[in-house]
Write a protein that holds these residues in place. Structure first.
Motif, mmCIF file in Angstrom:
data_model
loop_
_atom_site.group_PDB
_atom_site.id
_atom_site.type_symbol
_atom_site.label_atom_id
_atom_site.label_comp_id
_atom_site.label_asym_id
_atom_site.label_seq_id
_atom_site.Cartn_x
_atom_site.Cartn_y
_atom_site.Cartn_z
ATOM 1 N N MET A 1 -43.885 16.925 93.867
ATOM 2 C CA MET A 1 -42.972 17.243 93.339
ATOM 3 C C MET A 1 -42.481 17.102 91.716
ATOM 4 N N VAL A 2 -42.560 17.942 91.163
ATOM 5 C CA VAL A 2 -42.610 17.465 89.453
ATOM 6 C C VAL A 2 -41.140 18.056 89.095
ATOM 7 N N SER A 3 -40.602 17.041 88.220
ATOM 8 C CA SER A 3 -39.273 17.025 87.580
ATOM 9 C C SER A 3 -39.209 16.786 86.472
ATOM 10 N N PRO A 4 -38.826 17.494 85.277
ATOM 11 C CA PRO A 4 -38.552 16.959 84.054
ATOM 12 C C PRO A 4 -37.336 16.397 83.717
ATOM 13 N N VAL A 5 -37.082 15.255 83.120
ATOM 14 C CA VAL A 5 -36.081 14.585 83.066
ATOM 15 C C VAL A 5 -35.396 14.417 81.590
ATOM 16 N N TYR A 6 -34.045 14.790 81.597
ATOM 17 C CA TYR A 6 -33.639 14.887 80.216
ATOM 18 C C TYR A 6 -32.055 14.575 80.495
ATOM 19 N N GLY A 7 -31.284 13.555 80.156
ATOM 20 C CA GLY A 7 -29.809 13.681 80.348
ATOM 21 C C GLY A 7 -29.321 13.314 81.732
ATOM 22 N N CYS A 8 -30.155 12.990 82.621
ATOM 23 C CA CYS A 8 -29.816 12.804 84.065
ATOM 24 C C CYS A 8 -30.115 11.420 84.626
ATOM 25 N N LYS A 9 -30.072 10.274 83.800
ATOM 26 C CA LYS A 9 -30.570 9.076 84.400
ATOM 27 C C LYS A 9 -29.700 8.558 85.388
ATOM 28 N N GLY A 10 -28.304 8.778 85.251
ATOM 29 C CA GLY A 10 -27.629 8.369 86.698
ATOM 30 C C GLY A 10 -27.905 8.950 88.119
ATOM 31 N N CYS A 11 -28.630 10.220 88.062
ATOM 32 C CA CYS A 11 -28.788 10.735 89.360
ATOM 33 C C CYS A 11 -30.271 10.658 89.770
ATOM 34 N N LEU A 12 -31.222 9.875 89.098
ATOM 35 C CA LEU A 12 -32.585 9.768 89.381
ATOM 36 C C LEU A 12 -32.752 9.286 90.693
ATOM 37 N N GLU A 13 -32.127 8.049 91.192
ATOM 38 C CA GLU A 13 -32.355 7.300 92.403
ATOM 39 C C GLU A 13 -32.017 8.309 93.476
ATOM 40 N N ASP A 37 -38.638 13.350 79.009
ATOM 41 C CA ASP A 37 -38.768 14.174 77.939
ATOM 42 C C ASP A 37 -37.880 13.442 76.780
ATOM 43 N N ASN A 38 -37.854 12.283 76.789
ATOM 44 C CA ASN A 38 -36.987 11.552 75.661
ATOM 45 C C ASN A 38 -35.451 12.039 75.441
ATOM 46 N N GLY A 39 -34.659 12.150 76.680
ATOM 47 C CA GLY A 39 -33.408 12.417 76.586
ATOM 48 C C GLY A 39 -32.467 11.358 75.947
ATOM 49 N N PRO A 40 -31.460 11.761 75.515
ATOM 50 C CA PRO A 40 -30.326 10.718 74.733
ATOM 51 C C PRO A 40 -29.908 9.699 75.679
ATOM 52 N N ASP A 41 -30.320 9.539 76.873
ATOM 53 C CA ASP A 41 -29.668 8.652 77.878
ATOM 54 C C ASP A 41 -30.838 7.402 78.045
ATOM 55 N N VAL A 42 -32.037 7.390 77.532
ATOM 56 C CA VAL A 42 -33.035 6.532 77.615
ATOM 57 C C VAL A 42 -33.315 6.457 79.104
ATOM 58 N N ALA A 43 -33.913 7.395 79.723
ATOM 59 C CA ALA A 43 -34.240 7.294 81.221
ATOM 60 C C ALA A 43 -35.565 6.378 81.811
ATOM 61 N N SER A 192 -22.915 22.147 91.864
ATOM 62 C CA SER A 192 -22.560 21.702 90.587
ATOM 63 C C SER A 192 -23.610 20.543 89.696
ATOM 64 N N ARG A 193 -23.450 20.485 88.781
ATOM 65 C CA ARG A 193 -24.282 19.171 88.120
ATOM 66 C C ARG A 193 -23.766 17.962 88.354
ATOM 67 N N LYS A 194 -24.654 16.893 88.745
ATOM 68 C CA LYS A 194 -24.097 15.752 89.332
ATOM 69 C C LYS A 194 -24.069 14.577 88.168
ATOM 70 N N ASP A 195 -24.623 14.684 87.051
ATOM 71 C CA ASP A 195 -24.770 13.810 86.137
ATOM 72 C C ASP A 195 -25.324 14.279 84.651
ATOM 73 N N GLY A 196 -24.497 13.784 83.609
ATOM 74 C CA GLY A 196 -24.612 14.339 82.356
ATOM 75 C C GLY A 196 -24.498 15.694 81.912
ATOM 76 N N ASP A 197 -24.762 16.044 80.543
ATOM 77 C CA ASP A 197 -24.601 17.642 80.360
ATOM 78 C C ASP A 197 -25.909 18.083 80.113
ATOM 79 N N SER A 198 -25.898 19.519 79.972
ATOM 80 C CA SER A 198 -27.061 20.439 79.852
ATOM 81 C C SER A 198 -27.425 20.011 78.409
ATOM 82 N N GLY A 199 -28.947 19.756 78.160
ATOM 83 C CA GLY A 199 -29.370 19.649 76.988
ATOM 84 C C GLY A 199 -29.479 21.109 76.402
#
Length: 309
Positions: A1-13, A37-43, A192-199
């Motif tokens: 499974m491949v997932s780009p990460v941006y602005g959702c550090k809180g829901c990664l686990e 992808d170097n999001g604002p929340d430093v994942a 619905s979105r679990k964490d963060g806001d859309s980039g």
């Protein structure tokens, strides 16, 4: 499974554990690839922490923010499975639907798109998505469905073809659809979105839409030719009308306002047409430089058994 990460550090686990729980009963080996992808929340520190206790988890950190589809490109190029599932990290697409998607990759089917039955996005985002895909369908001549996005299951054959495409501008679902491989659609729920806001701000969406249109359609260039022909026909008609009036002895001087308006109208059309041509030339210039469309600055240590349990 491949997932780009941006602005959702809180829901990664929650994301990786739900993916593992969904795939474990099948008994098949699997891997989860998270591309930061170097999001604002430093994942990235969180990805490193999760990877320590999950041997099937691999992480890649891009050197800067390249964009969602470039992060997906990085992930699928690093993947090694016979089947690759792509999904966003915000858990709006439930991982529990992955087995149903993978199960449909049978009987010559190489692409299975998840079709969202009831989107939980805002009204403005749903309207923009619907309008954009209608416009893109008209421009490309290929039916585009606004209920589908990146979430889906893809055979290795499809992934290899997409990875082999040389263009710098990447839009994963459109590249998959272009291949023409047999495709199925599976209805799934949309949460619905679990964490963060859309980039994606409105400006970013508009820029992405422009890049996609310029990269996947030449119809704007053909429209430029048609507009030129229409204005040429209007000009010939005005010349004929003027000559007719001259023959009839009606030689009154035309009004100043109509002359200025015509000049501004024709000038505006010419400048717009040149602008469209310039945008296409700009894309050619970028492609001609042949720079990589993503750079990986860090990655998690490679486990001895990358496909996990």
């Amino acid at each position: 499974m491949v997932s780009p990460v941006y602005g959702c550090k809180g829901c990664l686990e929650d994301l990786v554990d739900r993916v593992a729980a969904a795939l474990a009963p099948s008994g098949r080996r699997f891997e989860v690839l998270l591309v930061d992808d170097n999001g604002p929340d430093v994942a990235w520190p969180r990805i490193l922490e999760l990877a320590k206790s999950r041997p099937w988890l691999r992480g890649f950190k891009l050197s800067r923010n390249f964009g969602q589809h470039y992060a997906i490109a990085a992930g699928i190029e690093k993947s090694s499975g016979d089947v690759v599932v792509v999904m966003d990290c915000d858990l709006q697409d439930p991982p529990e639907d992955i087995p149903a998607l993978v199960a449909q990759l049978t009987d010559g089917v190489d692409v299975v798109f998840a079709q969202r039955t009831a989107r939980q996005d805002s009204l403005s985002k749903r309207f923009f998505s619907w309008g954009f895909f209608r416009l893109l369908s008209w421009l490309t001549g290929v039916r585009q469905d606004h209920t589908t996005a990146n979430f889906g299951a893809y055979s290795r054959k499809v992934i290899d073809v997409v990875n082999g495409m040389p263009e710098r501008d990447r839009c994963f679902p459109l590249m998959v659809k272009w291949t023409g491989f047999t495709t199925r659609y599976v209805p799934v729920n949309h949460a619905s979105r679990k964490d963060g806001d859309s980039g994606y701000s409105f400006g970013k969406l508009l820029r992405l839409a422009t890049e996609i249109v310029l990269s996947y359609s030449d119809k704007p260039l053909r429209l430029v030719v048609k507009v030129g022909l229409v204005f040429a026909a209007i000009a010939f008609g005005m010349v004929g009308w003027t000559l007719l009036r001259f023959v009839q002895g009606d030689t009154q001087v035309a009004g100043f306002t109509s002359i200025i308006a015509s000049i501004w109208l024709v000038g505006g059309v010419i400048i717009s047409c040149l602008g469209i041509l310039g945008l296409y030339l700009g894309r050619l210039f970028i492609d001609a430089k042949r720079r990589p469309y993503y750079l990986v600055s860090e990655q998690t240590p490679s486990p001895e058994q990358p496909h996990g349990q």
